[in-house]
Design an enzyme around this catalytic site. Structure first.
Site, PDB file in Angstrom:
ATOM      1  CE1 TYR A  11      30.367 -45.853  85.116  1.00 26.47           C
ATOM      2  CE2 TYR A  11      29.987 -45.761  87.485  1.00 26.47           C
ATOM      3  CZ  TYR A  11      29.890 -45.192  86.230  1.00 26.47           C
ATOM      4  OH  TYR A  11      29.310 -43.943  86.096  1.00 26.47           O
ATOM      5  CE  LYS A  29      32.609 -43.077  85.203  1.00 26.43           C
ATOM      6  NZ  LYS A  29      32.700 -42.006  84.200  1.00 26.43           N
TER       7      LYS A  29
HETATM    8  P1  NAP Z   1      24.479 -42.112  79.065  1.00 23.68           P
HETATM    9  O1  NAP Z   1      23.155 -41.448  79.036  1.00 23.68           O
HETATM   10  O2  NAP Z   1      24.558 -43.582  78.926  1.00 23.68           O
HETATM   11  O3  NAP Z   1      25.418 -41.422  77.985  1.00 23.68           O
HETATM   12  C1  NAP Z   1      26.712 -41.891  77.776  1.00 23.68           C
HETATM   13  C2  NAP Z   1      27.334 -41.121  76.641  1.00 23.68           C
HETATM   14  O4  NAP Z   1      28.640 -41.671  76.431  1.00 23.68           O
HETATM   15  C3  NAP Z   1      26.559 -41.235  75.355  1.00 23.68           C
HETATM   16  O5  NAP Z   1      26.517 -39.978  74.726  1.00 23.68           O
HETATM   17  C4  NAP Z   1      27.386 -42.219  74.544  1.00 23.68           C
HETATM   18  O6  NAP Z   1      27.293 -41.869  73.165  1.00 23.68           O
HETATM   19  C5  NAP Z   1      28.793 -41.931  75.061  1.00 23.68           C
HETATM   20  N1  NAP Z   1      29.696 -43.036  74.830  1.00 23.68           N
HETATM   21  C6  NAP Z   1      29.631 -44.292  75.352  1.00 23.68           C
HETATM   22  N2  NAP Z   1      30.620 -45.039  74.833  1.00 23.68           N
HETATM   23  C7  NAP Z   1      31.303 -44.245  73.974  1.00 23.68           C
HETATM   24  C8  NAP Z   1      32.414 -44.445  73.120  1.00 23.68           C
HETATM   25  N3  NAP Z   1      33.035 -45.631  73.030  1.00 23.68           N
HETATM   26  N4  NAP Z   1      32.857 -43.399  72.380  1.00 23.68           N
HETATM   27  C9  NAP Z   1      32.231 -42.205  72.446  1.00 23.68           C
HETATM   28  N5  NAP Z   1      31.187 -41.954  73.217  1.00 23.68           N
HETATM   29  C10 NAP Z   1      30.728 -42.971  73.974  1.00 23.68           C
HETATM   30  O7  NAP Z   1      25.219 -41.765  80.429  1.00 23.68           O
HETATM   31  P2  NAP Z   1      25.171 -40.494  81.401  1.00 23.68           P
HETATM   32  O8  NAP Z   1      24.376 -40.860  82.577  1.00 23.68           O
HETATM   33  O9  NAP Z   1      24.883 -39.263  80.642  1.00 23.68           O
HETATM   34  O10 NAP Z   1      26.694 -40.519  81.864  1.00 23.68           O
HETATM   35  C11 NAP Z   1      27.676 -39.618  81.393  1.00 23.68           C
HETATM   36  C12 NAP Z   1      28.908 -39.780  82.250  1.00 23.68           C
HETATM   37  O11 NAP Z   1      28.566 -39.515  83.607  1.00 23.68           O
HETATM   38  C13 NAP Z   1      29.487 -41.190  82.225  1.00 23.68           C
HETATM   39  O12 NAP Z   1      30.889 -41.137  82.262  1.00 23.68           O
HETATM   40  C14 NAP Z   1      28.950 -41.802  83.499  1.00 23.68           C
HETATM   41  O13 NAP Z   1      29.771 -42.822  83.958  1.00 23.68           O
HETATM   42  C15 NAP Z   1      28.962 -40.600  84.413  1.00 23.68           C
HETATM   43  N6  NAP Z   1      28.073 -40.723  85.556  1.00 23.68           N
HETATM   44  C16 NAP Z   1      26.723 -40.856  85.400  1.00 23.68           C
HETATM   45  C17 NAP Z   1      25.911 -40.966  86.525  1.00 23.68           C
HETATM   46  C18 NAP Z   1      24.419 -41.108  86.443  1.00 23.68           C
HETATM   47  O14 NAP Z   1      23.779 -41.310  87.496  1.00 23.68           O
HETATM   48  N7  NAP Z   1      23.803 -40.984  85.285  1.00 23.68           N
HETATM   49  C19 NAP Z   1      26.485 -40.953  87.802  1.00 23.68           C
HETATM   50  C20 NAP Z   1      27.856 -40.822  87.920  1.00 23.68           C
HETATM   51  C21 NAP Z   1      28.640 -40.694  86.791  1.00 23.68           C
HETATM   52  P3  NAP Z   1      27.224 -42.892  71.924  1.00 23.68           P
HETATM   53  O15 NAP Z   1      26.505 -44.104  72.382  1.00 23.68           O
HETATM   54  O16 NAP Z   1      26.532 -42.075  70.886  1.00 23.68           O
HETATM   55  O17 NAP Z   1      28.661 -43.142  71.582  1.00 23.68           O
END
Ligand code: NAP
Length: 248
Positions: free
Chosen positions: A155, A159
């Site tokens: 991961y 990133k």
């Molecule tokens: P999340 O709640 O798990 O949501 C992830 C989203 O990505 C979902 O809408 C999922 O939709 C989509 N996704 C996953 N695999 C996919 C694929 N193969 N094709 C299309 N869509 C896909 O995560 P989040 O926390 O909102 O994170 C969003 C972004 O922010 C990510 O890149 C994550 O790494 C980053 N981030 C999050 C955090 C945190 O603390 N939450 C911190 C740093 C960075 P489907 O399952 O419907 O496809």
């Protein structure tokens, strides 16, 4: 307040969490938003929420881990709207485990979705953006792409890779009125982090000077800013939105 009236935006991973919040906030600022992800039922809910608030949105089933799906999805979105002016590469997954236990598939899945997916989708949508001489590409990275994190070599590599891609592409397209930036969220409460156990959550909280997790809307607001005219001269930047967890 940003005004995206008449602009077309695309957010990947818009079915929940940060991506959904980005879609809602961009639509609230006037953009017509294409929401992409795999879960069509959740996408439909998000589109309904945006439309109920008076916004314009459409759902597109798209799997960023599949080159064929990216090509088909990009084609469908371009056929419908003619262009994408604001692209938010947000879709992401984790497959956490210590390096000696990490399977090749854990590495490939995470790099394929988080990094290669963003590369391929950007490539598929860049030509009309270049012709249009206006664009915003915003890649959702992570604090761990800057600091590293035990249990997340896949991961964190994806990133950090997004940051390298952001800066390189920013240099390629700056003269065409296109900015390319990254947002690096810290610990944000979403379905992705809901799986953390109490010990992991406590460790995160101890590392946040602000003393609280961030919200999906706080990340979305930073995306809206980078997409706005106010950010026209910012490119190749990594915006840390992390409550002080890491100060670059
Ligand atoms: P999340 O709640 O798990 O949501 C992830 C989203 O990505 C979902 O809408 C999922 O939709 C989509 N996704 C996953 N695999 C996919 C694929 N193969 N094709 C299309 N869509 C896909 O995560 P989040 O926390 O909102 O994170 C969003 C972004 O922010 C990510 O890149 C994550 O790494 C980053 N981030 C999050 C955090 C945190 O603390 N939450 C911190 C740093 C960075 P489907 O399952 O419907 O496809």
């Amino acid at each position: 307040m940003a005004n995206f009236e008449g602009r077309i935006a695309l957010v990947t991973g818009a079915s929940q969490g940060i991506g959904r919040a980005c879609a809602v906030e961009l639509a609230r600022a006037g953009a017509t938003v294409a929401l992409a992800a795999r879960n069509e039922a959740k996408l439909a809910e998000a589109v309904a929420e945006i439309e109920a608030a008076g916004g314009k949105a459409a759902a597109f089933a798209l799997d960023v881990a599949s080159e064929a799906s990216i090509k088909a999805g990009a084609k469908a979105i371009l056929e419908r709207f003619g262009k994408v002016e604001i692209l938010v590469n947000n879709a992401g997954i984790t497959r956490d485990t210590l390096v000696l236990r990490m399977k090749r598939a854990d590495w490939d899945d995470v790099l394929g979705t988080n990094l290669t997916g963003a590369f391929l989708l950007t490539q598929a949508l860049l030509s009309p953006m270049l012709k249009n001489r206006w664009g915003r590409i915003i890649n959702i990275s992570s604090v761990v792409g800057r600091t590293g994190q035990a249990g997340q070599v896949n991961y964190a590599a994806s990133k950090a890779g997004l940051i390298g891609m952001t800066r390189s592409l920013a240099r390629e397209v700056a003269s065409r009125g296109i900015t390319v930036n990254a947002v690096a969220p810290g610990y944000i409460e979403t379905p992705m982090t809901a799986v953390l156990d109490d010990k992991q959550r406590e460790a995160m909280m101890a590392a946040i000077p602000a003393g609280r997790p961030g919200t999906d809307v706080e990340i979305a607001q930073s995306v809206v800013f980078l997409a706005s005219d106010a950010a026209a001269y910012i490119t190749g930047h990594v915006l840390d939105v992390n409550g002080g967890m890491f100060m670059g």
